[in-house]
Write an enzyme that holds these catalytic residues in place. Structure first.
Site, mmCIF file in Angstrom:
data_model
loop_
_atom_site.group_PDB
_atom_site.id
_atom_site.type_symbol
_atom_site.label_atom_id
_atom_site.label_comp_id
_atom_site.label_asym_id
_atom_site.label_seq_id
_atom_site.Cartn_x
_atom_site.Cartn_y
_atom_site.Cartn_z
ATOM 1 N N SER A 32 0.727 -1.061 0.144
ATOM 2 C CA SER A 32 0.219 -0.302 -0.283
ATOM 3 C C SER A 32 0.971 1.295 -0.664
ATOM 4 C CB SER A 32 -0.693 -0.035 1.537
ATOM 5 O OG SER A 32 -1.436 1.189 1.623
ATOM 6 N N LYS B 108 0.258 -3.350 4.533
ATOM 7 C CA LYS B 108 -0.200 -3.985 3.921
ATOM 8 C C LYS B 108 1.114 -5.136 2.961
ATOM 9 C CE LYS B 108 -3.831 -3.068 4.025
ATOM 10 N NZ LYS B 108 -5.169 -4.033 3.284
ATOM 11 N N GLU C 19 -7.313 -9.958 -6.846
ATOM 12 C CA GLU C 19 -8.585 -9.387 -6.794
ATOM 13 C C GLU C 19 -8.627 -8.855 -8.932
ATOM 14 O OE1 GLU C 19 -8.560 -6.122 -3.737
ATOM 15 O OE2 GLU C 19 -6.685 -6.475 -3.643
#
Ligand code: ARG
Length: 460
Positions: A277, A283, A290
């Site tokens: 991130s 993260k 995804e």
């Protein structure tokens, strides 16, 4: 430059029309197939004496040179020449002179584009089939490697019964096997030669369609010239198959997203296949999964797009059909990209054995095994279901696990229960007992691995 079809026109094409109608910006991608088709067509024209053999040979030589130029990036595609067919034809005539003007004898761009798209899809479907075989291979390997890993099986997204992780992975192997079968079946209808239909009616010239089909390795020739130039079923079928394949990829991707959450902690995705991130330093995001999930939208879009183009189109060829190419190209690229990235990622996924095993045995997931135990002792299943439900309720109210019950506690629910009940209560025992064909016992899962490997090497 004067258009190839300018004879009956008095005015020049408006600039806005030229850019609105052009397809060279995307159909240039078909150049290899266009040239391959033209070479076969020219060979046939010469062989049939429709054009002099010497001219046919000149045409073929010229086309091969153009192919080299395009390959080497030395060819300039021109928008004012509208499409890939006319770009190549004009370049040919510039190169070899008037012999080039004979190439389009007994041919129309209508049968030509149908040919190009079929040759292209035949190639690409072959590659997608190979990519699916590779994906099935990494699933089979992963199933083999994790044959001792338990996991909770779900229905309604609630823990249902313990299964082997390998069993779950092999379920995807089955899906991709069917995807491969579907694509191979579609290939039979893709692999039909439309050339010789000309604009729509056929031709008065003595062409030999079978010879062209043989040169281009087609399985058959289109039987009706009107259908040959107006049919895009073969592309729709490919897109429908790609859409179903995308559904399967999206389900797998979704599970990876879920399993890699802190909440599940079933897997650790490889660093090389995750991203960070820009603001939250801790993260590690499952972006590959995804995107594989998200790209499904593009493939559905391509299918809906072409279905809509084709719906209600009167026979035969209509320019609307030029809109087939962008969605087909995009679906091909997207499918190949998703297959490739997931196939590289799967061998590097780390499964958390302890978490999976602990979760597999929790949440009374072996209750069905108690009911089946009672059936083996002679109780009708419906009664056994009721008795087991009471046992589960008792445990839930007392915050106990099934295996915490003493034998005397069990016998208060049914006198049929003996000490051998404990074998049914663990996740291992539960899994080992599911020896029905296709079930989750180790021997059955091994059988499924063998089955998948057999399907993988099947040619047809
Ligand atoms: N660019 C056209 C297509 O993609 C090729 C066929 C054009 N035919 C014609 N008569 N304008 O469909």
């Amino acid at each position: 430059m004067k258009k190839l079809w300018a004879g009956r026109f008095k005015e020049e094409t408006a600039g806005v029309v030229e850019s609105f109608t052009e397809s060279i910006s995307f159909d240039r991608r078909l150049w290899k197939y266009d040239i391959e088709g033209s070479i076969a067509h020219a060979a046939m024209l010469g062989r049939q004496g429709i054009i002099p053999v010497r001219d046919s040979e000149r045409i073929i030589r010229g086309l091969k040179e153009i192919a080299k130029e395009i390959e080497g990036g030395k060819f300039r595609f021109r928008q004012d020449l509208e499409d890939v067919h006319m770009n190549i034809e004009v370049a040919l005539t510039e190169k070899i002179g008037s012999a080039g003007k004979m190439l389009h004898t007994a041919r129309s761009r209508n049968d030509q584009i149908a040919l190009d798209l079929r040759l292209y899809l035949r190639d690409e479907i072959g590659q997608i089939v190979s990519a699916l075989t590779a994906l099935m291979g990494v699933l089979a390997e992963s199933a083999e490697r994790h044959i001792d890993y338990l996991m909770p099986g779900y229905t309604h997204m609630q823990r249902a019964q313990p299964v082997l992780l390998s069993h779950h992975l092999l379920a995807y192997g089955e899906m991709f096997g069917r995807d491969r079968d579907r694509l191979r079946d579609a290939l039979k209808r893709v692999n039909v030669m439309p050339l010789g239909a000309c604009a729509l009616a056929g031709t008065s010239l003595p062409i030999d369609r079978s010879y062209v089909a043989k040169l281009l390795r087609f399985g058959g020739i289109a039987g009706n010239s009107i259908d040959a130039v107006s049919d895009r079923d073969f592309a729709l079928e490919f897109l429908a198959d790609a859409a179903i394949l995308a559904v399967h990829l999206s389900r797998f991707a979704e599970e990876l997203v879920l399993w890699s959450t802190e909440e599940f902690s079933f897997v650790e995705l490889p660093d090389a296949f995750t991203t960070g991130s820009s603001i939250m330093p801790q993260k590690k995001n499952p972006d590959v999964a995804e995107l594989a999930r998200g790209k499904t939208g593009r493939i559905f879009g391509a299918l809906i797009s072409l279905l809509t183009v084709m719906k209600g189109l009167p026979l035969s060829y209509n320019r609307d059909m030029q809109e087939d190419k962008v969605p087909v190209f995009d679906a091909v690229d997207t499918t190949k990209a998703s297959l490739s990235v997931l196939t590289s990622m799967i061998p590097k996924i780390r499964f958390h054995r302890e978490v999976l095993a602990k979760t597999a045995g929790a949440a009374y997931s072996t209750a069905t095994d108690i009911a089946e135990y009672l059936v083996r002792k002679g109780m009708p299943f419906r009664d056994a279901h009721g008795v087991t439900g009471k046992i589960v309720l008792h445990c839930a109210e007392n915050k106990m696990r099934l295996e915490d019950l003493k034998i005397a506690d069990f016998r208060r629910f049914s006198g049929l229960i003996g000490p051998d009940i404990y074998r049914c209560l663990t996740a291992e025992g539960s899994v080992a007992a599911k020896r029905s064909r296709g079930g989750t016992s180790r021997s059955e899962v091994r059988r499924q691995i063998r089955r998948l490997r057999k399907i993988m090497i099947r040619e047809e």
